[in-house]
Design a protein around this motif. Structure first.
Motif: not given
Ligand code: ADP
Length: 269
Positions: A30, A37, A58-65
């Motif tokens: 991104y 990022v 963890p939060s921000g680890s790329g799960k949603s992406t």
């Protein structure tokens, strides 16, 4: 409505043991320059058909992406994503829209039911809008399995959160998609309703042969899955088969301690 264009159905994708969904060197960046990022960094992962897999990290680890790229909701910077033998990363917008409509089901944290329609209409409407015919026997199986038979004439406002999410699951499964992506499906539910929803997701895999990939941050939720894939800093950091809540917690703790001792992106393996 244009019903002449179909994304080909991949027959092998419904056989247990065969990868329903795959990522190969899948990457997403991104932003530009100093603000760049790397949300996903060359991810290779297979998700078997007929299995319930959780993605944790963890939060921000790329799960949603990762989930968005695998579901054809967002485009990759490089690498490939496949549903069955169909390469999503090679499809245009129109083909992606059809693929999402015909081959992918979604369950979200917000149930996203249409308030003016009954539970039954919410389940069947997407099939009818796509020009299809509802398989009534399958509809009955889903309503029975999900325990919503006595709620089918109710509107969303007349149902509990757990009941609404079970209707949303039936809606996601009604067209027998190759894969269902569930994004924090219990995030808006109390623990009892959440446990019921997770049991139904697991039953829909074990008894109805469906394929589910769920993003969650809750170790207790992940323990309902057959397998947990762990992400850290946009990379696959490990996996847990036949997970228990304790094993998932231990896996996440190991990620955190690696994160503390090693500088970010080196976490791997
Ligand atoms: P998770 O779901 O594990 O919390 P995400 O996939 O949402 O992680 O995010 C991974 C990384 O990418 C994070 O650093 C996040 O800030 C960044 N990111 C996600 N979406 C965007 C976006 N649209 N624009 C810029 N950065 C983003």
């Amino acid at each position: 409505m244009d019903t002449t264009v179909f994304v080909p159905i991949d027959a092998t994708a419904t056989t247990a043991g065969v990868a329903a969904v795959r990522a190969r060197s899948l990457a997403k960046t991104y932003g530009k320059g100093a603000a760049q990022v790397r949300a996903l960094d060359a991810v290779d992962v297979d998700f078997e058909a007929g299995r319930f897999t959780a993605i944790m990290g963890p939060s921000g680890s790329g799960k949603s992406t990762l989930m968005h790229l695998l579901a054809g909701l967002d485009s990759a910077t490089s690498g490939q994503a496949f549903i069955g033998t169909t390469e999503l990363t090679g499809l245009g917008d129109k083909e992606l829209t059809l693929l999402r409509r015909d081959r992918v089901g979604f369950v979200f944290q917000q149930f996203n039911l249409l308030p003016m329609f009954t539970a039954e209409q919410n389940i069947t409407l997407p099939v009818e809008l796509a020009g299809g015919t509802v398989d009534r026997a399958w509809f009955g199986t889903l309503a029975r399995t999900l325990g919503i038979e006595d709620r089918l004439t109710h509107r969303p406002s007349e149902m509990s959160g757990g009941q609404q999410q079970r209707v949303a699951i039936a809606r996601a499964l009604i067209a027998k998609p190759d894969v269902v992506f569930a994004d924090e499906p219990t995030g808006n539910l109390d623990s009892r309703a959440g446990a019921q929803v997770l049991s139904f997701l697991r039953r829909s895999v074990r008894e109805l042969g469906r394929t589910i990939i769920m993003v969650t941050h809750d170790p207790a939720a992940a323990a309902y899955a057959d397998r947990v894939v762990l992400l850290a800093d946009g990379r696959i950091a490990g996996e847990i088969t036949d997970p228990t809540p304790e094993a998932v917690l231990a896996g996440l703790d190991a990620l955190r301690s690696l994160d503390d001792t090693i500088d970010g992106p080196e976490v791997n393996g």
